[in-house]
Design a protein around this motif. Structure first.
Motif, mmCIF file in Angstrom:
data_model
loop_
_atom_site.group_PDB
_atom_site.id
_atom_site.type_symbol
_atom_site.label_atom_id
_atom_site.label_comp_id
_atom_site.label_asym_id
_atom_site.label_seq_id
_atom_site.Cartn_x
_atom_site.Cartn_y
_atom_site.Cartn_z
ATOM 1 N N ARG B 81 7.640 1.798 13.356
ATOM 2 C CA ARG B 81 7.491 0.357 13.122
ATOM 3 C C ARG B 81 7.984 -0.056 11.735
ATOM 4 N N PHE B 82 7.871 0.890 10.798
ATOM 5 C CA PHE B 82 8.109 0.518 9.399
ATOM 6 C C PHE B 82 9.332 1.218 8.832
ATOM 7 N N ALA B 83 9.947 0.568 7.832
ATOM 8 C CA ALA B 83 10.965 1.253 7.047
ATOM 9 C C ALA B 83 10.214 2.278 6.195
ATOM 10 N N CYS B 84 10.812 3.440 6.001
ATOM 11 C CA CYS B 84 10.086 4.539 5.369
ATOM 12 C C CYS B 84 10.828 4.988 4.118
ATOM 13 N N CYS B 85 10.084 5.426 3.094
ATOM 14 C CA CYS B 85 10.727 5.791 1.821
ATOM 15 C C CYS B 85 10.991 7.290 1.718
ATOM 16 N N GLY B 86 10.701 8.031 2.781
ATOM 17 C CA GLY B 86 11.010 9.460 2.788
ATOM 18 C C GLY B 86 10.106 10.305 1.918
ATOM 19 N N TYR B 87 8.955 9.766 1.605
ATOM 20 C CA TYR B 87 7.983 10.451 0.720
ATOM 21 C C TYR B 87 7.322 11.613 1.463
ATOM 22 N N LEU B 88 7.162 12.728 0.778
ATOM 23 C CA LEU B 88 6.421 13.851 1.359
ATOM 24 C C LEU B 88 5.104 14.020 0.612
ATOM 25 N N VAL B 89 4.098 14.400 1.361
ATOM 26 C CA VAL B 89 2.751 14.452 0.801
ATOM 27 C C VAL B 89 2.305 15.903 0.635
ATOM 28 N N LEU B 90 1.780 16.199 -0.527
ATOM 29 C CA LEU B 90 1.214 17.517 -0.790
ATOM 30 C C LEU B 90 -0.293 17.302 -1.002
ATOM 31 N N THR B 91 -1.087 17.762 -0.060
ATOM 32 C CA THR B 91 -2.525 17.484 -0.136
ATOM 33 C C THR B 91 -3.238 18.607 -0.887
ATOM 34 N N LEU B 92 -3.523 18.354 -2.151
ATOM 35 C CA LEU B 92 -4.197 19.361 -2.974
ATOM 36 C C LEU B 92 -5.661 19.006 -3.194
ATOM 37 N N ALA B 93 -6.033 17.804 -2.809
ATOM 38 C CA ALA B 93 -7.420 17.354 -2.940
ATOM 39 C C ALA B 93 -7.649 16.250 -1.927
ATOM 40 N N SER B 94 -8.914 15.960 -1.698
ATOM 41 C CA SER B 94 -9.246 14.944 -0.707
ATOM 42 C C SER B 94 -10.398 14.098 -1.240
ATOM 43 N N ASN B 95 -10.161 12.827 -1.335
ATOM 44 C CA ASN B 95 -11.024 11.780 -1.878
ATOM 45 C C ASN B 95 -10.809 11.607 -3.384
ATOM 46 N N CYS B 96 -11.478 10.635 -3.935
ATOM 47 C CA CYS B 96 -11.135 10.141 -5.263
ATOM 48 C C CYS B 96 -12.412 9.691 -5.969
ATOM 49 N N PRO B 97 -12.584 10.007 -7.223
ATOM 50 C CA PRO B 97 -13.812 9.599 -7.906
ATOM 51 C C PRO B 97 -13.850 8.118 -8.245
ATOM 52 N N MET B 98 -12.685 7.467 -8.231
ATOM 53 C CA MET B 98 -12.684 6.023 -8.453
ATOM 54 C C MET B 98 -13.061 5.342 -7.140
ATOM 55 N N ASP B 99 -13.315 4.050 -7.202
ATOM 56 C CA ASP B 99 -13.873 3.417 -6.005
ATOM 57 C C ASP B 99 -13.270 2.025 -5.803
ATOM 58 N N CYS B 100 -12.052 1.999 -5.316
ATOM 59 C CA CYS B 100 -11.401 0.715 -5.073
ATOM 60 C C CYS B 100 -11.920 0.138 -3.758
ATOM 61 N N SER B 101 -12.259 -1.122 -3.795
ATOM 62 C CA SER B 101 -12.907 -1.717 -2.620
ATOM 63 C C SER B 101 -12.003 -1.714 -1.393
ATOM 64 N N TYR B 102 -10.700 -1.740 -1.614
ATOM 65 C CA TYR B 102 -9.769 -1.846 -0.488
ATOM 66 C C TYR B 102 -9.279 -0.484 0.007
ATOM 67 N N CYS B 103 -9.752 0.599 -0.600
ATOM 68 C CA CYS B 103 -9.142 1.918 -0.366
ATOM 69 C C CYS B 103 -9.239 2.377 1.091
ATOM 70 N N PHE B 104 -8.121 2.846 1.629
ATOM 71 C CA PHE B 104 -8.104 3.256 3.035
ATOM 72 C C PHE B 104 -8.902 4.537 3.281
ATOM 73 N N LEU B 105 -9.206 5.260 2.208
ATOM 74 C CA LEU B 105 -9.984 6.498 2.396
ATOM 75 C C LEU B 105 -11.384 6.196 2.941
ATOM 76 N N GLN B 106 -11.848 4.975 2.723
ATOM 77 C CA GLN B 106 -13.173 4.611 3.252
ATOM 78 C C GLN B 106 -13.216 4.740 4.771
ATOM 79 N N GLU B 107 -12.054 4.552 5.385
ATOM 80 C CA GLU B 107 -11.968 4.771 6.828
ATOM 81 C C GLU B 107 -11.502 6.193 7.120
#
Lengths: 178, 366
Positions: B81-107
């Motif tokens: 559906r979307f144009a993509c920037c070709g970014y690759l993700v390296l998952t070295l951690a999961s979740n974040c100590p900061m707390d942005c109200s809009y953050c998608f990690l909440q879901e």
């Protein structure tokens, strides 16, 4: 009525309307003046369950957006006119929700009105319909022709061609260019 | 350490790992440390029962564990559906100590919100080497900020040092460290050899105050960007999420002015923009955790992709206004839109987006 009596009346109305517990909790979480104002309007225009839920949600969002209370919103002249105005309860209920939605989505409503008025100004013949994306949730304009003969098709295509400038303007508005 | 932790849990098999040793050495004494059996780790990442805010509580419970699935993957935002920037993700951690109200990690992390760091993170280097071996001549931009902030806990994990040393020696890889912090101490004094890009999500002060809890201020983020630029790193900025609140256009333009006063356009590797987008479930979770945040009550409507987004003309107008400001700054800064259709790119930038591989290649090299 004191606050306890108001809360009792709210619970009674919620039970009558089978309001979901989450929405009753939202209502009871409002400040006392807002709880009472909501109870008053719900009774006066006899909001049905779905309407009551929508009104509570929309009021809550307006209150957060504008840093005001629900009572402050319900006390505005345009809302009071609907609550105390003529017309049947169902028509006033619809008008109330529409008015709340206009407060909740002011720019969207304004933009929709502008684009609709552009569409009307085209004075397109019957057989051509212009459908805007739902709630301007995309930049896609749907233009359809309904024809039964080649002559009718030619007439509608000519009409469309005459409206090219206006349609272009509408597409640009949908794309945020105006 | 700038962020509080309530507890640290260490998977038995990771107890002697270099990462666990580093973390435990740097950890304040008052933080309790517990060891858990390898088969209990999964349970340790679950939401704490009885917590008033299980997601928030999860952020303060660090779990040091072994990652059992691949570290490297395509960005999950990529879709036909979307144009993509070709970014690759390296998952070295999961979740974040900061707390942005809009953050998608909440879901996304609602069912396993504990802050996980992976003790075997250097295994990811083998995956990266296989990637470049299998695609000779291509360049890749690889980031660590999909499920976590790249630098939030770097003062105790020092993972950035290992990453910088690895990427500095790989010609076809660019590391993107994306952050909302000013935790750059580990970066200064290392030589990234042009292979490391540090990027900041930037928001106007109104969004920072209302929605980006525990993050560094926008001014501090820009100052940190200046410092890493001077230390030999490339820098980029993400205006994402763009939030179309009343007064947003003026505030974003002022923010861009502040940025360009500190960093010349030609020194910016790229800019990305993306309007606030929320699935109904995320919207519900965010509003429930941050009921008073007006930024979560914008003029958003349900779009064709099933997400609430600012209604289209308003969103596109904001993109175009900001893109024009960058254009008028006098340098052609590469820019892309995140999670927007190709038609939106064309409407905003006047040209269709390139294929993901080409964009990815360009953003990695420029």
């Amino acid at each position: 009525m004191n606050a306890d009596e108001i809360d009792a009346q709210i619970r009674m109305l919620a039970a009558e309307r089978r309001l979901p517990p989450s929405h009753l909790a939202r209502w009871l979480a409002m400040d006392p003046a807002s709880r009472a104002a909501m109870l008053d309007i719900a009774r006066v225009i006899r909001l049905r369950t779905g309407q009551l839920m929508t009104a509570l949600e929309t009021l809550e969002e307006i209150a957060v957006r504008e840093h005001v209370t629900a009572a402050g919103v319900l006390g505005r002249p345009e809302i009071r006119r609907i609550a105390g105005g003529p017309g049947s309860a169902p028509s006033r209920a619809s008008a109330l929700l529409e008015a709340l939605r206009t407060l909740r989505y002011p720019l969207l409503k304004k933009m929709q009105e502008q684009i609709r008025s552009e569409v009307s100004a085209l004075k397109l013949p019957r057989g051509i319909s212009v459908v805007l994306p739902k709630e301007l949730g995309s930049d896609e304009l749907t233009v359809s022709l309904r024809v039964r003969s080649a002559a009718e098709l030619a007439r509608l295509l000519e009409a469309l061609d005459r409206s090219r400038t206006g349609l272009t303007r509408i597409i640009e508005m949908l794309g945020g260019k105006r | 350490m700038k962020f509080d932790l309530d507890a640290v849990l260490v998977e038995h098999g990771c107890a002697g790992s270099a990462l666990a040793t580093r973390i435990l050495r740097a950890l304040p004494r008052h933080v309790p440390v517990t060891h858990v059996a390898d088969n209990e780790t999964r349970e340790a990442t679950r939401p704490a029962s009885g917590a008033r805010d299980p997601f928030g509580a999860g952020k303060r419970r660090m779990v040091i564990a072994r990652r059992k699935t691949p570290f490297l993957m395509p960005c999950h935002a990529g879709s036909s559906r979307f144009a993509c920037c070709g970014y690759l993700v390296l998952t070295l951690a999961s979740n974040c100590p900061m707390d942005c109200s809009y953050c998608f990690l909440q879901e996304y992390l609602a069912d396993n919100p504990a802050f996980q760091v992976y003790a075997n993170f250097t295994d990811s280097f083998d995956e990266l080497d296989r990637l470049i071996d299998n695609a000779r001549g291509r360049s890749f931009r690889v980031g660590t900020a999909e499920l976590a902030d790249s630098l939030a806990f770097d003062s105790i994990t020092s993972i950035s040092r290992d990453l910088i040393d690895f990427f500095a020696s790989r010609e076809n890889l660019t590391l993107e460290l994306k952050t909302k912090t000013d935790e750059i101490e580990n970066l200064l004094g290392r030589d990234p050899r042009g292979r490391v890009l540090v990027s900041w999500t930037l928001s106007p002060a109104a969004v920072y105050r209302s929605s980006e809890h525990l993050t560094a201020s926008p001014t501090a983020r820009i100052a940190a960007a200046r410092a890493v630029l001077d230390a030999g790193y490339r820098v980029a900025f993400h205006l994402d999420p763009l939030i179309a609140y009343p007064g947003a256009e003026r505030d974003y333009l002022l923010l861009i002015d502040e940025l360009l006063d500190t960093i010349a356009p030609k020194q910016i590797s790229f800019i990305s923009m993306g309007g606030l987008r929320m699935t109904p479930r995320l919207r519900g979770a965010a509003r429930s955790r941050f009921p008073g945040d007006p930024m979560l009550c914008g003029e958003d409507v349900l779009a064709a992709d099933g997400r609430f987004r600012t209604f289209t003309p308003l969103r596109l107008n904001l993109y175009r206004t900001l893109a024009d400001r960058f254009r008028k700054a006098g340098a052609e800064i590469p820019a892309y839109l995140c999670m927007e259709a190709a038609s939106v790119h064309e409407s905003v930038f006047g040209a269709a987006p390139s294929r993901p591989a080409i964009i990815g290649n360009r953003l990695a090299r420029d």
